[in-house]
Design an enzyme around this catalytic site. Structure first.
Site, PDB file in Angstrom:
ATOM      1  N   ARG A  46     -32.555  48.358  57.344  1.00 47.18           N
ATOM      2  CA  ARG A  46     -33.264  49.686  57.669  1.00 47.18           C
ATOM      3  C   ARG A  46     -34.214  49.792  59.015  1.00 47.18           C
ATOM      4  O   ARG A  46     -33.997  50.780  59.429  1.00 47.18           O
ATOM      5  CB  ARG A  46     -34.290  50.101  56.114  1.00 47.18           C
ATOM      6  N   TYR A  98     -26.423  76.938  61.492  1.00 49.88           N
ATOM      7  CA  TYR A  98     -25.888  76.047  60.625  1.00 49.88           C
ATOM      8  C   TYR A  98     -26.560  76.489  59.291  1.00 49.88           C
ATOM      9  O   TYR A  98     -27.796  76.363  59.048  1.00 49.88           O
ATOM     10  CB  TYR A  98     -25.864  74.554  60.782  1.00 49.88           C
ATOM     11  N   ASP A 170     -29.773  71.555  68.790  1.00 48.76           N
ATOM     12  CA  ASP A 170     -28.670  70.877  67.848  1.00 48.76           C
ATOM     13  C   ASP A 170     -27.705  71.140  68.633  1.00 48.76           C
ATOM     14  O   ASP A 170     -26.987  72.082  69.159  1.00 48.76           O
ATOM     15  CB  ASP A 170     -28.581  71.831  66.796  1.00 48.76           C
ATOM     16  N   LYS A 195     -18.971  65.594  63.168  1.00 50.62           N
ATOM     17  CA  LYS A 195     -18.231  66.657  63.458  1.00 50.62           C
ATOM     18  C   LYS A 195     -17.225  65.899  65.013  1.00 50.62           C
ATOM     19  O   LYS A 195     -16.735  64.937  64.740  1.00 50.62           O
ATOM     20  CB  LYS A 195     -19.018  67.989  63.953  1.00 50.62           C
TER      21      LYS A 195
HETATM   22  C1  PLP Z   1     -22.344  70.039  60.164  1.00 51.71           C
HETATM   23  C2  PLP Z   1     -23.742  70.714  60.759  1.00 51.71           C
HETATM   24  C3  PLP Z   1     -24.884  70.070  60.549  1.00 51.71           C
HETATM   25  C4  PLP Z   1     -25.474  69.002  59.349  1.00 51.71           C
HETATM   26  O1  PLP Z   1     -24.751  67.938  59.463  1.00 51.71           O
HETATM   27  P1  PLP Z   1     -24.061  67.043  58.253  1.00 51.71           P
HETATM   28  O2  PLP Z   1     -23.531  65.947  58.927  1.00 51.71           O
HETATM   29  O3  PLP Z   1     -23.168  67.856  57.560  1.00 51.71           O
HETATM   30  O4  PLP Z   1     -25.329  66.605  57.175  1.00 51.71           O
HETATM   31  C5  PLP Z   1     -25.889  70.607  61.338  1.00 51.71           C
HETATM   32  N1  PLP Z   1     -25.746  71.356  62.414  1.00 51.71           N
HETATM   33  C6  PLP Z   1     -24.623  71.836  62.700  1.00 51.71           C
HETATM   34  C7  PLP Z   1     -24.305  72.766  63.990  1.00 51.71           C
HETATM   35  C8  PLP Z   1     -23.500  71.497  61.921  1.00 51.71           C
HETATM   36  O5  PLP Z   1     -22.035  71.691  62.287  1.00 51.71           O
END
Ligand code: PLP
Length: 387
Positions: A46, A98, A170, A195
């Protein structure tokens, strides 16, 4: 070293035992100590695991930050970042973001006294006007999801700095290959590594990079304390994906530009949202702050009855949530990614029932265009039968 080279070298550290080129997967929860008061640097997974460390060091270097952290999902990463705030704190958040981030703030963190104002961060004036005495942070998504609005990072982050706010970007849609928010003054950069960084729709992961020592220490406590860490297998999958990020994105962007231009000229399409189109309101800003326009685009159809026809009949582009992988995916934000945003709020932000979002993959551009062409033709025929 150029970013293409850094990407290929992600996790490539000489394994002293074997010289392994691929990062070994240290599938161990715990590590033995040589003697009392001594450690190999790894005690319990962890706190730290060598495969995860390799990924964390790679993303920190790519984003030009101080320290990297790997989480079990993008949302776990955002949750842990939000733990930096206290009851009574107010955040400024990009309005078109998101859906999961909106849900986390409204349905979870609101219970802990953390409030958020959703504003159009592509307007520096709107940011300045919404700062109140309790504002402690700003959370920017750029380009936004799904309307592809672009925030001027230099301008927005300068305002944040002047007011002593913790700034979070983000960077999921752009990745460090195209945009490096820390170079514009961001304190924290986060990714849903599910992604583009992973890139193959096979692992869920989140990554965070902190720009300075103080924030790194605070986040390290949360990372280890709350424990939403990424396992060694998934750390390896993300590292493996990152090696090909540059060539994947180059191809994906090339495809996206072609599809965006083709859709913009199509009679059944109302509007195309892509920062790489010259009539995009922030085309100039995008050109200045990023080295490309990414591979996400959204569009609205003129006739709402086209939506189910498109989603049912596409053959190459899959109707599925998520984005950023080698396979092209289409989503319907109204019932998928943005379903938890109340209807009035969603419509007011322009996420209407006529909007579709496309994540363009690395397939042949002509095949993708033919796929879209064939469904739009089907819908023309339906239209002809009806009238
Ligand atoms: C998918 C996404 C998230 C969340 O991420 P997860 O890996 O699905 O928990 C946050 N911000 C953006 C822009 C995303 O496309």
């Amino acid at each position: 070293m150029k970013i293409e080279t850094l990407l290929v070298r992600a996790g490539l550290q000489k394994d002293p035992l074997t010289g392994s080129i691929s990062t070994p997967i240290y599938q161990s929860a715990t590590f033995s100590h040589p003697e009392l008061g001594k450690s190999t640097g790894y005690d319990y997974s962890r706190t730290a695991n060598p495969t995860r460390t390799a990924l964390e060091e790679a993303i920190a270097k790519l984003e030009g930050g101080q320290r990297g952290f790997a989480f079990s999902s993008g949302m776990a990463a955002i949750t842990s970042i939000l733990f930096l705030f206290k009851p009574g704190d107010h955040l400024i958040v990009s309005d078109d973001l998101y859906g999961g981030t909106y849900r986390l703030l409204e349905e979870v963190f609101s219970h802990y006294g953390i409030s958020a104002s959703y504003i159009d961060t592509s307007s520096p004036e709107a940011i300045s006007e919404s700062i109140i005495s309790s504002t402690k942070g700003i959370f920017i998504e750029t380009p936004t999801n799904p309307l592809m609005k672009v925030t001027d990072l230099g301008a927005a982050l300068a305002i944040a700095k002047r007011h002593g706010l913790i700034s979070i970007v983000d960077n999921t849609f752009m990745t460090p290959y195209l945009q490096q928010p820390i170079s514009f003054g961001a304190d924290i950069v986060m990714h849903s590594a599910t992604k583009y960084l992973g890139g193959h729709n096979d692992a869920v992961a989140g990554l965070v990079v902190t720009a300075d020592q103080e924030l790194s220490e605070k986040l390290a406590k949360i990372h280890n304390g709350a424990g939403a860490i990424l396992g060694p297998q998934d750390s390896w999958l993300i590292l493996r994906g990152m090696k090909t990020l540059a060539i994947r994105l180059e191809r994906q962007q090339e495809n996206t530009q072609k599809i965006a231009e083709w859709l913009a000229d199509h009679p059944s399409i109302e509007k195309v949202y892509y920062p790489g189109l010259k009539d995009h309101p922030q085309f100039e800003i995008s050109t200045r702050q990023a080295s490309g326009y990414g591979a996400m685009l959204s569009f609205t159809v003129k006739d709402i009855s086209l939506v189910p026809v498109i989603l049912k009949n596409l053959k190459i582009i899959s109707f599925a949530e998520s984005l950023g992988g080698v396979e092209s995916l289409i989503t319907y934000p109204a019932t998928q990614t943005h379903a938890d945003i109340p209807l009035e709020v969603r419509e007011a932000r322009g996420i209407t029932d006529k909007l579709l979002r496309l994540s363009v993959g690395i397939e042949d551009a002509e095949d993708l265009i033919n796929d879209l062409q064939s469904v739009l033709e089907v819908s023309d025929q339906i239209e002809a039968v009806r009238s």
